[in-house]
Design a protein around this motif. Structure first.
Motif, PDB file in Angstrom:
ATOM      1  N   ARG A 248       0.810  -0.849   0.055  1.00 32.28           N
ATOM      2  CA  ARG A 248      -0.074   0.264   0.077  1.00 32.28           C
ATOM      3  C   ARG A 248       0.823   1.338  -0.181  1.00 32.28           C
ATOM      4  O   ARG A 248       0.642   1.947  -0.487  1.00 32.28           O
ATOM      5  CB  ARG A 248      -1.052   0.126   1.388  1.00 32.28           C
ATOM      6  N   HIS A 249       2.568   1.181   1.266  1.00 28.00           N
ATOM      7  CA  HIS A 249       2.702   2.748   0.539  1.00 28.00           C
ATOM      8  C   HIS A 249       3.796   2.777  -0.411  1.00 28.00           C
ATOM      9  O   HIS A 249       3.665   3.734  -0.572  1.00 28.00           O
ATOM     10  CB  HIS A 249       3.561   2.280   1.965  1.00 28.00           C
ATOM     11  N   PHE A 250       4.199   1.496  -1.074  1.00 29.36           N
ATOM     12  CA  PHE A 250       5.243   1.637  -2.327  1.00 29.36           C
ATOM     13  C   PHE A 250       3.827   2.274  -2.886  1.00 29.36           C
ATOM     14  O   PHE A 250       4.386   2.847  -4.101  1.00 29.36           O
ATOM     15  CB  PHE A 250       5.689   0.783  -2.438  1.00 29.36           C
ATOM     16  N   ARG A 251       2.603   1.892  -3.429  1.00 21.77           N
ATOM     17  CA  ARG A 251       1.378   2.436  -4.339  1.00 21.77           C
ATOM     18  C   ARG A 251       0.937   3.886  -4.340  1.00 21.77           C
ATOM     19  O   ARG A 251       1.785   4.215  -5.174  1.00 21.77           O
ATOM     20  CB  ARG A 251       0.073   1.211  -4.026  1.00 21.77           C
ATOM     21  N   GLN A 252       1.109   4.722  -2.699  1.00 22.50           N
ATOM     22  CA  GLN A 252       1.437   6.040  -3.116  1.00 22.50           C
ATOM     23  C   GLN A 252       2.342   6.451  -3.857  1.00 22.50           C
ATOM     24  O   GLN A 252       2.416   7.773  -3.813  1.00 22.50           O
ATOM     25  CB  GLN A 252       1.179   6.077  -1.295  1.00 22.50           C
TER      26      GLN A 252
END
Length: 337
Positions: A248-252
């Protein structure tokens, strides 16, 4: 019927004789059961007018008898069947008569996980009563829930505090409500809950370590990342859940990286990504640490780790799988500024 429509109907005193609650959000379901019970049966007479059964251990005849029994000292009684999905086929056949012709003096409530709307039992129930689904909200819907919960506690909550709470806790509504109540107690008589309040109160939970790990990976700080990972695994966090949070963090970061490359203004980046401005500068700083090619390799690593944790291709010890992922993310390429 949706869960919010049910809330409004209960508030108006419009109670159906039959309900079937189902879905993947237990907190909202349990809260609705409590509200309906309080509306139907006075606390003073629940010993006489409330029967609770469990589908995995109850017979249809017992439930049907309770549903057809007249209330005592009250206008209505309630029959609650928990784990209704475990009712046997024979029990459902027995209860079909209650569903086809419900007793007007009884509120018969079934609570389960799933339903099959093609089956006659549920078709008949939908005609005579209400099928109510409780869906786990998407992340972008959690703000409304949190603000409503804060309002019920007599508080307001800042937008950044909402975002922080979601980041730390995720979309588990029961845990969100519990942590929000802790924050409200912490601030005392002060009306507004801030991001600093959330970090102060929620920071001692294991989700704070996940927050730290995601940021450490974004900063490509290997030492900090490995220390955070060790803490998280020691505290018993499921590796697959941890992997989902990192993804999720790296999608952001990827989305922000693309917008930055397109020369989009910071305010517009916040609007398009839904990231609160309080956090955006830090996310943008982290995004500069990765090229698009880097981010593509990060997701290749996340996919490989997911397969390994699920035992595909031999798998491996979860802690080693996660450590290898952390070292790959922090070590790839040269820091880009």
């Amino acid at each position: 019927m949706k869960s919010d429509e049910l809330d409004n109907a209960i508030e108006r005193g419009e109670i159906a004789p039959l309900y079937y609650f189902y879905g993947d959000e237990p907190y909202l379901m349990e809260r609705a059961v409590k509200r309906l019970t309080e509306r139907v049966v006075s606390a003073d007479f629940r010993d006489f007018n409330l029967d609770v059964f469990y589908g995995n251990e109850s017979k249809g005849d017992d439930i049907a008898t309770a549903a057809q029994t007249l209330p005592m000292f009250a206008d209505r009684r309630m029959v609650l069947v928990k784990r209704a999905g475990d009712l046997s086929a024979a029990a459902l056949e027995t209860l079909a008569a209650c569903v086809a012709d419900p007793a007007p003096q009884t509120c018969l409530l079934f609570v389960g996980d799933k339903i099959d709307k093609r089956k006659k039992f549920f078709l008949d129930l939908a005609k005579k009563g209400e099928l109510v689904e409780f869906k786990r909200p998407y992340e972008n819907q959690l703000g409304v829930f949190i603000r409503d919960e804060a309002r019920s506690l007599g508080k307001r909550i800042d937008g950044a505090a909402v975002e922080m709470l979601v980041y730390l806790v995720g979309n588990n509504l029961g845990e969100l409500a519990t942590q929000l109540e802790k924050v409200a107690t912490f601030v005392g008589t002060r009306e507004t809950l801030t991001v600093e309040d959330v970090r102060e109160v929620v920071s001692d939970t294991k989700v704070e370590s996940v927050f730290d790990l995601a940021n450490a990976l974004g900063e490509r700080d290997l030492g900090k990342s490995l220390r955070s990972l060790a803490t998280i695994l020691r505290d018993g966090e499921a590796p697959l859940m941890l992997l989902a949070m990192i993804a999720r963090h790296f999608r952001q970061l990827w989305r922000v990286r693309e917008l930055m490359a397109a020369k989009v203004q910071q305010q517009e980046v916040a609007r398009r990504t839904g990231i609160n401005p309080y956090f955006l500068k830090g996310v943008m700083d982290q995004a500069r640490n990765f090229t698009v090619a880097d981010l593509r390799r990060v997701f290749e690593g996340l996919y490989a780790a997911d397969l390994a944790l699920k035992g595909v291709g031999g798998g491996g010890k979860p802690s080693l799988v996660m450590e290898r992922l952390v070292m790959d993310v922090c070590g790839m390429g040269r820091r880009k500024r």
